[in-house]
Design a protein around this motif. Structure first.
Motif, PDB file in Angstrom:
ATOM      1  N   CYS A  85       0.865  -1.190   0.000  1.00  0.00           N
ATOM      2  CA  CYS A  85       0.000   0.000   0.000  1.00  0.00           C
ATOM      3  C   CYS A  85       0.901   1.239   0.000  1.00  0.00           C
ATOM      4  CB  CYS A  85      -0.879   0.023   1.251  1.00  0.00           C
ATOM      5  SG  CYS A  85      -1.900  -1.442   1.382  1.00  0.00           S
ATOM      6  N   VAL A  86       0.719   2.085  -1.005  1.00  0.00           N
ATOM      7  CA  VAL A  86       1.586   3.272  -1.118  1.00  0.00           C
ATOM      8  C   VAL A  86       0.740   4.538  -1.203  1.00  0.00           C
ATOM      9  CG1 VAL A  86       3.578   2.101  -2.150  1.00  0.00           C
ATOM     10  CG2 VAL A  86       1.802   2.984  -3.634  1.00  0.00           C
ATOM     11  N   LYS A  87       1.180   5.552  -0.493  1.00  0.00           N
ATOM     12  CA  LYS A  87       0.445   6.815  -0.478  1.00  0.00           C
ATOM     13  C   LYS A  87       1.306   7.912  -1.103  1.00  0.00           C
ATOM     14  CE  LYS A  87      -1.954  10.017   2.581  1.00  0.00           C
ATOM     15  NZ  LYS A  87      -2.117  10.560   3.918  1.00  0.00           N
TER      16      LYS A  87
ATOM     17  N   ASN B 272       5.350   8.262  -0.146  1.00  0.00           N
ATOM     18  CA  ASN B 272       5.595   8.283   1.295  1.00  0.00           C
ATOM     19  C   ASN B 272       6.885   7.487   1.575  1.00  0.00           C
ATOM     20  OD1 ASN B 272       5.076   8.574   4.100  1.00  0.00           O
ATOM     21  ND2 ASN B 272       4.185   6.522   4.117  1.00  0.00           N
TER      22      ASN B 272
ATOM     23  N   ASP C 226       6.724   3.958   2.678  1.00  0.00           N
ATOM     24  CA  ASP C 226       6.161   3.040   1.682  1.00  0.00           C
ATOM     25  C   ASP C 226       7.226   2.632   0.665  1.00  0.00           C
ATOM     26  OD1 ASP C 226       4.006   3.798   3.136  1.00  0.00           O
ATOM     27  OD2 ASP C 226       2.946   4.815   1.525  1.00  0.00           O
TER      28      ASP C 226
ATOM     29  N   MET D 109      -4.650   4.805  -2.947  1.00  0.00           N
ATOM     30  CA  MET D 109      -5.887   5.566  -3.052  1.00  0.00           C
ATOM     31  C   MET D 109      -5.512   7.044  -3.119  1.00  0.00           C
ATOM     32  SD  MET D 109      -8.968   5.966  -0.373  1.00  0.00           S
ATOM     33  CE  MET D 109      -8.867   7.655   0.145  1.00  0.00           C
TER      34      MET D 109
ATOM     35  N   SER E  37     -11.991  11.295   2.953  1.00  0.00           N
ATOM     36  CA  SER E  37     -11.986  10.076   3.771  1.00  0.00           C
ATOM     37  C   SER E  37     -11.021  10.208   4.945  1.00  0.00           C
ATOM     38  CB  SER E  37     -11.556   8.878   2.919  1.00  0.00           C
ATOM     39  OG  SER E  37     -12.515   8.579   1.942  1.00  0.00           O
TER      40      SER E  37
ATOM     41  N   THR F  97     -10.554   5.440   4.628  1.00  0.00           N
ATOM     42  CA  THR F  97      -9.405   5.105   3.760  1.00  0.00           C
ATOM     43  C   THR F  97      -9.093   3.617   3.857  1.00  0.00           C
ATOM     44  OG1 THR F  97      -8.470   7.320   4.046  1.00  0.00           O
ATOM     45  CG2 THR F  97      -6.963   5.614   3.289  1.00  0.00           C
TER      46      THR F  97
ATOM     47  N   GLY G 226       3.740   1.140   4.919  1.00  0.00           N
ATOM     48  CA  GLY G 226       4.710   1.898   5.702  1.00  0.00           C
ATOM     49  C   GLY G 226       4.222   1.968   7.151  1.00  0.00           C
TER      50      GLY G 226
ATOM     51  N   ALA H 280       2.233   7.527   7.382  1.00  0.00           N
ATOM     52  CA  ALA H 280       2.402   8.475   6.284  1.00  0.00           C
ATOM     53  C   ALA H 280       2.964   9.765   6.875  1.00  0.00           C
ATOM     54  CB  ALA H 280       1.054   8.738   5.613  1.00  0.00           C
TER      55      ALA H 280
ATOM     56  N   GLY I  64      -0.229  12.589   7.190  1.00  0.00           N
ATOM     57  CA  GLY I  64      -1.277  12.307   8.178  1.00  0.00           C
ATOM     58  C   GLY I  64      -0.701  11.820   9.502  1.00  0.00           C
TER      59      GLY I  64
ATOM     60  N   THR J  71      -0.823   9.200  11.250  1.00  0.00           N
ATOM     61  CA  THR J  71      -1.601   8.508  12.287  1.00  0.00           C
ATOM     62  C   THR J  71      -1.154   7.068  12.516  1.00  0.00           C
ATOM     63  OG1 THR J  71      -3.282   7.665  10.774  1.00  0.00           O
ATOM     64  CG2 THR J  71      -3.672   9.850  11.697  1.00  0.00           C
ATOM     65  N   ALA J  72      -0.590   6.416  11.505  1.00  0.00           N
ATOM     66  CA  ALA J  72      -0.220   4.996  11.582  1.00  0.00           C
ATOM     67  C   ALA J  72      -1.440   4.105  11.821  1.00  0.00           C
ATOM     68  CB  ALA J  72       0.852   4.771  12.654  1.00  0.00           C
ATOM     69  N   GLN J  73      -2.618   4.573  11.375  1.00  0.00           N
ATOM     70  CA  GLN J  73      -3.846   3.801  11.609  1.00  0.00           C
ATOM     71  C   GLN J  73      -4.288   2.994  10.392  1.00  0.00           C
ATOM     72  OE1 GLN J  73      -6.742   6.717  12.785  1.00  0.00           O
ATOM     73  NE2 GLN J  73      -5.842   7.015  14.794  1.00  0.00           N
ATOM     74  N   VAL J  74      -3.874   3.434   9.197  1.00  0.00           N
ATOM     75  CA  VAL J  74      -4.438   2.824   7.987  1.00  0.00           C
ATOM     76  C   VAL J  74      -4.003   1.353   7.843  1.00  0.00           C
ATOM     77  CG1 VAL J  74      -4.453   2.938   5.455  1.00  0.00           C
ATOM     78  CG2 VAL J  74      -4.781   5.011   6.800  1.00  0.00           C
TER      79      VAL J  74
ATOM     80  N   THR K 113     -14.383  11.175  11.889  1.00  0.00           N
ATOM     81  CA  THR K 113     -13.469  12.221  12.370  1.00  0.00           C
ATOM     82  C   THR K 113     -13.328  13.321  11.325  1.00  0.00           C
ATOM     83  OG1 THR K 113     -11.666  10.880  11.520  1.00  0.00           O
ATOM     84  CG2 THR K 113     -12.024  10.818  13.891  1.00  0.00           C
TER      85      THR K 113
HETATM   86  C1  LIG Z   1      -8.952  15.984   0.927  1.00  0.00           C
HETATM   87  C2  LIG Z   1      -8.666  15.274   2.233  1.00  0.00           C
HETATM   88  C3  LIG Z   1      -9.578  15.342   3.248  1.00  0.00           C
HETATM   89  C4  LIG Z   1      -9.349  14.712   4.454  1.00  0.00           C
HETATM   90  N1  LIG Z   1     -10.280  14.778   5.406  1.00  0.00           N
HETATM   91  C5  LIG Z   1     -10.069  14.182   6.568  1.00  0.00           C
HETATM   92  C6  LIG Z   1     -11.042  14.234   7.585  1.00  0.00           C
HETATM   93  O1  LIG Z   1     -12.083  14.823   7.422  1.00  0.00           O
HETATM   94  N2  LIG Z   1     -10.776  13.609   8.759  1.00  0.00           N
HETATM   95  C7  LIG Z   1      -9.605  12.949   8.953  1.00  0.00           C
HETATM   96  O2  LIG Z   1      -9.404  12.387  10.030  1.00  0.00           O
HETATM   97  N3  LIG Z   1      -8.664  12.875   8.018  1.00  0.00           N
HETATM   98  C8  LIG Z   1      -8.861  13.472   6.836  1.00  0.00           C
HETATM   99  N4  LIG Z   1      -7.909  13.411   5.862  1.00  0.00           N
HETATM  100  C9  LIG Z   1      -6.641  12.705   6.115  1.00  0.00           C
HETATM  101  C10 LIG Z   1      -6.832  11.237   5.771  1.00  0.00           C
HETATM  102  O3  LIG Z   1      -7.547  10.623   6.775  1.00  0.00           O
HETATM  103  C11 LIG Z   1      -5.498  10.586   5.692  1.00  0.00           C
HETATM  104  O4  LIG Z   1      -4.765  11.183   4.641  1.00  0.00           O
HETATM  105  C12 LIG Z   1      -5.616   9.131   5.342  1.00  0.00           C
HETATM  106  O5  LIG Z   1      -6.670   8.497   6.000  1.00  0.00           O
HETATM  107  C13 LIG Z   1      -4.355   8.375   5.652  1.00  0.00           C
HETATM  108  O6  LIG Z   1      -4.025   8.540   7.000  1.00  0.00           O
HETATM  109  P1  LIG Z   1      -2.542   8.830   7.397  1.00  0.00           P
HETATM  110  O7  LIG Z   1      -2.018   9.850   6.455  1.00  0.00           O
HETATM  111  O8  LIG Z   1      -2.475   9.117   8.838  1.00  0.00           O
HETATM  112  O9  LIG Z   1      -1.850   7.433   7.052  1.00  0.00           O
HETATM  113  P2  LIG Z   1      -1.129   6.409   8.030  1.00  0.00           P
HETATM  114  O10 LIG Z   1      -2.143   5.601   8.748  1.00  0.00           O
HETATM  115  O11 LIG Z   1      -0.071   7.074   8.851  1.00  0.00           O
HETATM  116  O12 LIG Z   1      -0.447   5.512   6.891  1.00  0.00           O
HETATM  117  C14 LIG Z   1       0.105   4.237   7.197  1.00  0.00           C
HETATM  118  C15 LIG Z   1       0.302   3.464   5.919  1.00  0.00           C
HETATM  119  O13 LIG Z   1      -0.969   3.154   5.339  1.00  0.00           O
HETATM  120  C16 LIG Z   1      -0.871   3.174   3.904  1.00  0.00           C
HETATM  121  N5  LIG Z   1      -1.720   4.242   3.390  1.00  0.00           N
HETATM  122  C17 LIG Z   1      -2.197   5.344   4.023  1.00  0.00           C
HETATM  123  N6  LIG Z   1      -2.951   6.083   3.181  1.00  0.00           N
HETATM  124  C18 LIG Z   1      -2.925   5.450   1.987  1.00  0.00           C
HETATM  125  C19 LIG Z   1      -3.487   5.717   0.698  1.00  0.00           C
HETATM  126  N7  LIG Z   1      -4.236   6.812   0.472  1.00  0.00           N
HETATM  127  N8  LIG Z   1      -3.259   4.831  -0.296  1.00  0.00           N
HETATM  128  C20 LIG Z   1      -2.514   3.725  -0.080  1.00  0.00           C
HETATM  129  N9  LIG Z   1      -1.950   3.421   1.095  1.00  0.00           N
HETATM  130  C21 LIG Z   1      -2.152   4.267   2.113  1.00  0.00           C
HETATM  131  C22 LIG Z   1       0.603   3.431   3.596  1.00  0.00           C
HETATM  132  O14 LIG Z   1       1.266   2.201   3.498  1.00  0.00           O
HETATM  133  C23 LIG Z   1       1.065   4.203   4.827  1.00  0.00           C
HETATM  134  O15 LIG Z   1       2.460   4.114   5.051  1.00  0.00           O
HETATM  135  C24 LIG Z   1      -8.135  14.000   4.660  1.00  0.00           C
HETATM  136  C25 LIG Z   1      -7.209  13.928   3.619  1.00  0.00           C
HETATM  137  C26 LIG Z   1      -7.455  14.554   2.421  1.00  0.00           C
HETATM  138  C27 LIG Z   1      -6.442  14.461   1.309  1.00  0.00           C
END
Ligand SMILES: Cc1cc2nc3c(=O)[nH]c(=O)nc-3n(C[C@H](O)[C@H](O)[C@H](O)COP(=O)(O)OP(=O)(O)OC[C@H]3O[C@@H](n4cnc5c(N)ncnc54)[C@H](O)[C@@H]3O)c2cc1C
Length: 269
Positions: A6-8, A35, A38, A61, A92, A97, A120, A123, A126, A128-131, A228
């Motif tokens: 999974c790559v962001k 990222n 990733d 995504m 999302s 996500t 990864g 990211a 973001g 959060t390390a939740q995805v 959220t």
């Molecule tokens: C237009 C926009 C609106 C948003 N609105 C909100 C909101 O209303 N509320 C909110 O809480 N957040 C919001 N976000 C942030 C969004 O929740 C995060 O960008 C996203 O969920 C990923 O979380 P993270 O960056 O903390 O990833 P992390 O959890 O830190 O990522 C961990 C790992 O997950 C994988 N990963 C993460 N994202 C992706 C991706 N998109 N595709 C593939 N792999 C992925 C990668 O391997 C990454 O290393 C918004 C973002 C955008 C661009």
């Protein structure tokens, strides 16, 4: 063995600026990059494929321009890529996500089962390390987070052994396959891409899937599926410079003690 990474696509945070009026990231101020965590996940997947055989797929995504990160992964040696892109995905949070990405992986798995999902650790935007853990839950896979070394992979016994970073050092954990792993940067060094992979990447077009391409509940996608919301974003306050005390050793020592006492009094009040 089929590995899915999974790559962001993220803004390069070494360049990104904040808009002081809106308190939001000025995304136009930074170039978009893969990222960094990733990139290490892709490197590890390619290393595992060289050792054990199989295929490396990547999934992202994001908006249409996120296909650039997929092309980057092809350059790094991945075999194929999928971009999940649809206006309804915008806004999302991590819950939505991870739901959308897990739907994409499930669609790939209908034709081509996945043995290992790599993410990864986090990211860099973001943070959060939740995805990763969210995807694991939705796929029903065990999850191994903060992995800094893949010690062994036994495809006959169907298990993987890794080193997980913990505060006091590392722990060695074994999981059955399929499972999901989130990686630290220390897991490997990124190597240079060979010319044939660079040429392949330049011509590569990933599969692009939108909301109509997989069965999904619209209530779990985009803003509707995001409990959220980001209320505001701001840089930490700038720290004032330190004070250089001048004078004889006795004078400096006295000023230092006075300052410390003043600090303690302010802290107590
Ligand atoms: C237009 C926009 C609106 C948003 N609105 C909100 C909101 O209303 N509320 C909110 O809480 N957040 C919001 N976000 C942030 C969004 O929740 C995060 O960008 C996203 O969920 C990923 O979380 P993270 O960056 O903390 O990833 P992390 O959890 O830190 O990522 C961990 C790992 O997950 C994988 N990963 C993460 N994202 C992706 C991706 N998109 N595709 C593939 N792999 C992925 C990668 O391997 C990454 O290393 C918004 C973002 C955008 C661009």
């Amino acid at each position: 063995m089929h590995i899915m990474v999974c790559v962001k696509q993220v803004p390069d945070t070494t360049e990104v600026k904040m808009d002081p009026k809106t308190n939001t990231l000025d995304r136009s101020s930074a170039s978009a990059i893969i990222n960094p965590y990733d990139a290490h996940a892709v490197e590890e997947a390619v290393r595992l494929r060289k050792e054990y055989g199989g295929k490396v797929s990547v999934i992202s995504m994001g908006p249409p321009q996120a296909q650039e990160v997929i092309k980057k992964c092809i350059e790094m040696g991945a075999d194929e890529g999928y971009l999940l892109s649809d206006r309804t995905f915008a806004g999302s949070d991590t819950l939505a996500t991870s739901f959308i990405i897990s739907m994409g992986i499930k669609k790939v798995m209908e034709k081509d089962p996945v043995d290992l999902v790599l993410c990864g650790k986090q990211a860099i935007d973001g943070d959060t390390a939740q995805v990763g853990p969210g995807i694991a839950c939705r796929l029903g896979f065990p999850q191994l987070t903060y992995v800094e070394k893949i010690e062994s992979l036994d495809l006959e016994k169907n298990h993987i052994t890794v080193h997980r970073k913990i505060d006091s050092g590392f722990e060695v954990v074994r999981s059955s396959l399929p499972c999901l792993i989130t990686v630290e940067k220390s897991i490997n060094e990124i190597s240079y891409s060979p010319l044939p992979d660079m040429i392949k990447a330049a011509r590569y077009r990933p599969a692009v899937w939108g909301i109509g391409d997989f069965q999904s509940d619209p209530a779990q996608i985009g803003l509707k599926g995001s409990p959220t919301s980001v209320r505001s974003i701001f840089p930490p306050p700038q720290r004032s410079g330190g004070e250089i005390l001048k004078g004889s050793n006795r004078e400096v020592a006295k000023k230092l003690v006075d300052n410390l006492k003043g600090g303690i009094l302010r802290w107590q009040s």
